[in-house]
Write a protein that holds these residues in place. Structure first.
Motif, PDB file in Angstrom:
ATOM      1  N   HIS A 113       0.803  -1.222   0.000  1.00 44.39           N
ATOM      2  CA  HIS A 113       0.000   0.000   0.000  1.00 44.39           C
ATOM      3  C   HIS A 113       0.839   1.277   0.000  1.00 44.39           C
ATOM      4  O   HIS A 113       0.571   2.199  -0.753  1.00 44.39           O
ATOM      5  N   CYS A 114       1.884   1.319   0.873  1.00 37.94           N
ATOM      6  CA  CYS A 114       2.696   2.545   0.973  1.00 37.94           C
ATOM      7  C   CYS A 114       4.134   2.353   0.505  1.00 37.94           C
ATOM      8  O   CYS A 114       4.910   3.307   0.461  1.00 37.94           O
ATOM      9  N   GLN A 115       4.510   1.116   0.215  1.00 37.61           N
ATOM     10  CA  GLN A 115       5.815   0.768  -0.357  1.00 37.61           C
ATOM     11  C   GLN A 115       6.992   0.845   0.620  1.00 37.61           C
ATOM     12  O   GLN A 115       8.137   0.726   0.194  1.00 37.61           O
ATOM     13  N   ALA A 127       5.057  -6.088  11.618  1.00 39.63           N
ATOM     14  CA  ALA A 127       4.698  -4.668  11.631  1.00 39.63           C
ATOM     15  C   ALA A 127       3.206  -4.490  11.375  1.00 39.63           C
ATOM     16  O   ALA A 127       2.531  -3.698  12.052  1.00 39.63           O
ATOM     17  N   THR A 128       2.682  -5.244  10.414  1.00 42.40           N
ATOM     18  CA  THR A 128       1.258  -5.135  10.086  1.00 42.40           C
ATOM     19  C   THR A 128       0.388  -5.530  11.272  1.00 42.40           C
ATOM     20  O   THR A 128      -0.612  -4.871  11.574  1.00 42.40           O
ATOM     21  N   GLU A 129       0.777  -6.582  11.954  1.00 40.57           N
ATOM     22  CA  GLU A 129      -0.022  -7.074  13.071  1.00 40.57           C
ATOM     23  C   GLU A 129       0.068  -6.164  14.294  1.00 40.57           C
ATOM     24  O   GLU A 129      -0.876  -6.096  15.080  1.00 40.57           O
ATOM     25  N   LEU A 135      -0.597   3.155  10.882  1.00 39.98           N
ATOM     26  CA  LEU A 135       0.369   4.142  10.394  1.00 39.98           C
ATOM     27  C   LEU A 135       0.558   4.146   8.881  1.00 39.98           C
ATOM     28  O   LEU A 135       1.167   5.068   8.344  1.00 39.98           O
ATOM     29  N   CYS A 136       0.062   3.137   8.187  1.00 39.02           N
ATOM     30  CA  CYS A 136       0.254   3.071   6.736  1.00 39.02           C
ATOM     31  C   CYS A 136      -0.475   4.232   6.048  1.00 39.02           C
ATOM     32  O   CYS A 136      -1.700   4.359   6.154  1.00 39.02           O
ATOM     33  N   ALA A 175      -0.024   3.632  17.964  1.00 35.66           N
ATOM     34  CA  ALA A 175      -0.573   2.724  16.961  1.00 35.66           C
ATOM     35  C   ALA A 175      -0.665   1.297  17.498  1.00 35.66           C
ATOM     36  O   ALA A 175      -1.613   0.562  17.183  1.00 35.66           O
ATOM     37  N   THR A 176       0.314   0.903  18.313  1.00 29.32           N
ATOM     38  CA  THR A 176       0.289  -0.427  18.920  1.00 29.32           C
ATOM     39  C   THR A 176      -0.932  -0.574  19.824  1.00 29.32           C
ATOM     40  O   THR A 176      -1.624  -1.602  19.801  1.00 29.32           O
TER      41      THR A 176
END
Length: 418
Positions: A113-115, A127-129, A135-136, A175-176
């Motif tokens: 999505h953000c590269q 990171a995704t989880e 934050l993306c 974010a976490t």
């Protein structure tokens, strides 16, 4: 100074790291808070524990200047030769023994999505989880009006290299919590780091942002709130709470450094070579670092910081019996014994680098007071308690003046006055 609770120890060993020997967290004093102690003999050179941070983030200027690192674990992404070419400013720079480079570009993956780039599928998933869904920025990665980009640009405008902290470490904390199913667990973990009084927090913020820190802090708080507000930690977004969060990053963030070139050099050191070949390789590496120093200066590594719960329990000493390092070229922190440590003995690291530790007691205390807000009472400082209260720079200036002053200097001054 360490000020974590005993819960921190069970978390670090059970989830965030791996202890190689038996250690425990104990209360030391009201001034020091908690400390980490050996419960068995630890031999010199032994790895005491390895720890993964709760969150970590690359410094923003470091990333802007093309120090390419995994967005999650900060592993250097450049091949050692590419790293050498960029740091020397020589596109044709070639390294011998390229097979010693450990970077695996075939494993690298980016966020679709953000590269942003990761060193592996495991890091992208982790990171995704944990935080990246929040934050993306998606296709707005380069949009200067995106709330997160505005926040980062504001941070860069007030905190210049050499960097010691990042607003994105705070962003990943929020974010976490936002993404977590058990928000209270993460809030408890973050609350274990040491807290300061209001006056101490202002000193830390002043140190990070400079003389106009109050206005800058309010600007950052407003942008932070616009980008990330979370009801579960609403206190972090109030003026007092944001200052406390800021001070938390300033005093508890552990610096992280990674380098594919450094990994290649260590691998070269381990090669079994003929004496002549070893001499040629050493000369090549020495010249390489001279070329890097001339082109880049002291900024060699991918740099960032992270929150390490167990490491934060380690108090400072100017004569430490343990040291921290990142030998795996990522954010995994190793704490290693510098000498034999007996059962019941406190495990201490140094918050000063090797050069700072060689300075006078007064200079060391000045650095520690400015950056960590405590006065050291380690054995070395107590032994030097009777030394004059002058900084090392003042001592050096006095010595230079004495060395450069001719024997008839006083007479010369008198004649000039006449």
């Amino acid at each position: 100074m360490a000020a974590s609770t005993c819960d921190a120890f069970s978390f670090c060993v059970g989830v965030a790291g791996r202890a190689r020997v038996s250690v425990e967290v104990r209360f030391v004093s009201s001034a020091k808070g908690k400390g980490l102690f050996a419960t068995q003999l630890i031999r010199k050179g032994e790895t005491i524990f390895v720890e993964r941070p709760l969150v970590a983030a690359q410094f923003l200027w470091n990333a802007l200047y093309r120090y390419r690192a995994c967005d999650h674990c900060l592993r250097a992404l450049e091949k050692a030769e590419e790293n050498a070419q960029r740091l020397t400013g020589k596109p044709g720079q070639v390294l011998p023994h390229p097979e010693l480079c450990t970077v695996r570009k075939d494993l690298h993956q980016n966020c679709p999505h953000c590269q942003v780039m990761y060193c592996s599928a495991e890091c992208r998933l982790a990171a995704t989880e944990q935080y990246h869904q929040v934050l993306c920025p998606g296709p707005s990665q380069d949009d200067p009006l995106h709330p997160l980009n505005k926040l980062q640009e504001a941070w860069r405008s007030v905190h210049y290299p050499p960097e010691t902290a990042s607003i994105m470490l705070m962003a990943r904390m929020v974010a976490t919590v936002k993404q977590a199913k058990d928000k209270d667990r993460w809030i408890r973990l973050f609350s274990q780091f040491c807290n300061k009084t209001a006056n101490e927090e202002e000193e830390i913020v002043h140190k990070l942002l400079g003389d106009k820190f109050k206005g800058q802090l309010e600007l950052l708080r407003r942008l932070f709130t616009e980008a990330l507000y979370e009801e579960a930690v609403s206190q972090w977004f109030t003026p007092d709470g944001f200052r406390s969060l800021f001070a938390l990053v300033g005093t508890n963030g552990q610096g992280i450094g990674t380098s594919s070139l450094s990994q290649w050099v260590h691998a070269c050191d381990a090669l079994e070579l003929k004496p002549q070949d070893r001499e040629q390789l050493d000369i090549f590496i020495d010249q390489l670092y001279k070329d890097i120093e001339a082109a880049t200066g002291e900024f060699l590594n991918c740099e960032g910081s992270g929150f390490f719960v167990l490491q934060s329990c380690c108090n400072h000493s100017c004569v430490p019996n343990a040291e921290t390092s990142f030998p795996e070229n990522n954010f995994l922190l190793h704490v290693t014994a510098l000498e034999d440590i007996k059962p019941g003995e406190e495990i201490c690291i140094s918050y000063l680098d090797c050069c700072q530790r060689e300075r006078s007691r007064h200079s060391r205390h000045k650095i520690l007071r400015e950056n960590y807000l405590f006065v050291c009472s380690c054995p070395k400082c107590l032994a030097e308690a009777d030394e004059p209260n002058v900084t090392s720079e003042e001592e050096e200036e006095e010595e230079e003046e004495e060395e450069g002053e001719p024997e008839d200097a006083e007479l010369g001054d008198e004649m000039t006055d006449v």
